[in-house]
Scaffold this motif. Structure first.
Motif, mmCIF file in Angstrom:
data_model
loop_
_atom_site.group_PDB
_atom_site.id
_atom_site.type_symbol
_atom_site.label_atom_id
_atom_site.label_comp_id
_atom_site.label_asym_id
_atom_site.label_seq_id
_atom_site.Cartn_x
_atom_site.Cartn_y
_atom_site.Cartn_z
ATOM 1 N N PRO A 1 -81.396 53.789 94.355
ATOM 2 C CA PRO A 1 -82.558 54.211 95.143
ATOM 3 C C PRO A 1 -82.603 55.731 95.303
ATOM 4 O O PRO A 1 -81.560 56.380 95.464
ATOM 5 C CB PRO A 1 -82.342 53.543 96.501
ATOM 6 C CG PRO A 1 -81.366 52.444 96.259
ATOM 7 C CD PRO A 1 -80.512 52.891 95.116
ATOM 8 N N SER B 1 -88.328 54.110 99.646
ATOM 9 C CA SER B 1 -87.725 54.851 98.550
ATOM 10 C C SER B 1 -88.649 54.752 97.340
ATOM 11 O O SER B 1 -89.076 53.661 96.977
ATOM 12 C CB SER B 1 -86.349 54.246 98.224
ATOM 13 O OG SER B 1 -85.668 55.016 97.291
ATOM 14 N N GLY C 1 -86.008 53.014 92.354
ATOM 15 C CA GLY C 1 -84.908 52.076 92.484
ATOM 16 C C GLY C 1 -85.168 50.843 91.651
ATOM 17 O O GLY C 1 -86.264 50.290 91.675
ATOM 18 N N PRO D 1 -85.030 48.292 96.036
ATOM 19 C CA PRO D 1 -83.994 48.311 97.071
ATOM 20 C C PRO D 1 -84.337 47.421 98.260
ATOM 21 O O PRO D 1 -85.504 47.159 98.551
ATOM 22 C CB PRO D 1 -83.930 49.779 97.489
ATOM 23 C CG PRO D 1 -85.132 50.443 96.927
ATOM 24 C CD PRO D 1 -85.707 49.564 95.880
ATOM 25 N N ALA E 1 -81.258 52.416 102.101
ATOM 26 C CA ALA E 1 -81.907 51.733 100.976
ATOM 27 C C ALA E 1 -80.799 51.435 99.973
ATOM 28 O O ALA E 1 -80.036 52.318 99.598
ATOM 29 C CB ALA E 1 -82.967 52.628 100.345
#
Length: 165
Positions: free
Chosen positions: A77, A100, A103, A107, A150
């Motif tokens: 992330p 975020s 990712g 995440p 995250a």
């Protein structure tokens, strides 16, 4: 499909692709193990890779000469952004959000209050997929430092926000 490289009669030809400067063999090719390595992997390297072995004048290997592997390049992330939505006054409701931008896989988010005392949160107050934490009927003792993590299989990152009621 994009041809990455060819090995024929002891000669390796690496095709002009974005993988060219990052691809090579794991072992000397004369060992007949043609495992390939990819350096500095990127998310867009994900996909299906196929190895085809052709033996001249061998009709018995038809259909048995192809190996396929799926590659998924995981991405940790990116540092998430923490935000406060609403008015942090006694008796009010607020939502803390955490998101975020990068990712893979997506995440999961975990909120906790770290100061002045540790407090963890569970559904329905916390939504681990959306990254939100709903705080209802605020009181003065709900003030503090809230941290969001995250996380996925590739790593984790966090952000924090100070709530002053």
């Amino acid at each position: 499909p994009v041809q990455i490289l060819t090995y024929l009669d002891g000669v390796v030809k690496v095709e002009e692709t974005e993988l060219k400067p990052r691809v090579g063999f794991l072992y000397p090719v004369l060992t007949h193990n043609i495992s390939v390595l990819i350096n500095a992997t990127r998310e867009r390297d994900s996909g299906q890779y196929m190895c085809t072995v052709n033996v001249v004048d061998d009709v018995t290997s038809t259909g048995k000469n192809v190996g396929v592997i799926n590659l998924t390049v995981l991405v940790p992330p990116a540092a998430p952004a923490c935000q406060l939505h609403g008015n942090a006054v006694v008796g009010a409701n607020v939502t803390l959000s955490c998101a975020s931008k990068k990712g893979k896989p997506s995440p999961a988010y975990q909120w906790q209050r770290t100061a002045p005392t540790l407090q963890v949160f569970f559904p329905p107050a916390q939504d681990r997929v959306r990254g939100t934490l709903k705080l209802t009927n605020l009181s003065l003792d709900m003030s503090g430092l809230y941290v969001c993590v995250a996380e996925n299989r590739a790593g984790s990152a966090e952000c924090s926000i100070v709530l002053e009621v």
